[in-house]
Design an enzyme around this catalytic site. Structure first.
Site, PDB file in Angstrom:
ATOM      1  NE  ARG A  84     -74.755 -12.569 -72.539  1.00 16.45           N
ATOM      2  CZ  ARG A  84     -75.960 -11.999 -72.414  1.00 16.45           C
ATOM      3  NH1 ARG A  84     -76.741 -11.867 -73.458  1.00 16.45           N
ATOM      4  NH2 ARG A  84     -76.372 -11.574 -71.243  1.00 16.45           N
ATOM      5  CD  GLU A  92     -75.775 -17.225 -66.343  1.00 20.65           C
ATOM      6  OE1 GLU A  92     -74.949 -18.024 -66.824  1.00 20.65           O
ATOM      7  OE2 GLU A  92     -75.970 -16.088 -66.826  1.00 20.65           O
ATOM      8  NE  ARG A 135     -69.941 -14.169 -73.376  1.00 21.49           N
ATOM      9  CZ  ARG A 135     -70.854 -14.253 -72.411  1.00 21.49           C
ATOM     10  NH1 ARG A 135     -71.482 -15.393 -72.199  1.00 21.49           N
ATOM     11  NH2 ARG A 135     -71.161 -13.229 -71.662  1.00 21.49           N
TER      12      ARG A 135
END
Length: 195
Positions: A84, A92, A135
């Site tokens: 990330r 998104e 992440r």
């Protein structure tokens, strides 16, 4: 007249088969010089050692490096590790921008723009921790170029002020230039996810 009979030993045949297999593998993986595999230098330069590390993360340097896949405009995958991008928030994948009569797929466009910019170049990421989805949070570079700064200054992500103010100036530049998402109306990604 006597005929000459040539007998190949199993070892010689094995070497020939191995050589053909190496050349075929080199061709399939796109190596320009297959001879690099068996004529490798005795010492591997540090930059090559990090990029070629099969585990992708060097414990000594704490760096993830290699070819990446763009998952969405603020998430990459390098050697199976999700990363990330720290300090930025991008639309998104399913997010749309614009008005009802003139919408466009800004989330998809942002991911494609990042993928096109990275192309085949290796990415180097410096982990800072993990997010709530486990992440790796990292600052990433393509060569000497800050990947997050590129995203924000081209209008494909926003400075994620809740976590960092490092990219605020880049965001202001993109807004003034009306590039990327700034060329139309949009909902900030952190608000869009709440819908």
């Amino acid at each position: 007249m006597a005929r000459k009979v040539v007998v190949h030993s199993n070892a010689k045949r094995l070497v020939q088969v191995a050589a053909v297999a190496i050349l075929a593998a080199a061709t399939l993986t796109g190596l320009k010089k297959a001879s690099q595999w068996w004529r490798a230098p005795r010492e591997v330069p540090e930059t090559m050692a990090v990029a070629a590390a099969p585990a992708a993360m060097s414990a000594a340097t704490n760096v993830l490096a290699g070819r990446s896949s763009v998952i969405d405009a603020d998430t990459l995958e390098v050697h199976g590790t999700r990363i990330r991008l720290e300090g930025v928030d991008a639309p998104e994948s399913s997010q749309r921008c614009g008005t009802a009569d003139k919408e466009w797929a800004c989330g998809q466009q942002a991911a494609l723009a990042l993928s096109n910019w990275i192309a085949e170049r290796p990415v180097t990421c410096h982990p800072k921790g993990k997010d709530r989805y486990q992440r790796v949070l990292a600052r990433c570079f393509v060569g000497n170029d800050d990947l997050q700064a590129w995203l924000v200054s081209n209008g494909w992500a926003l400075a994620y002020r809740q976590y960092s103010t490092d990219y605020v100036a880049a965001e202001q530049h993109a807004q003034a230039a009306r590039v990327g998402m700034w060329r139309s109306e949009f909902v900030p990604p952190w608000e869009w996810r709440k819908r």
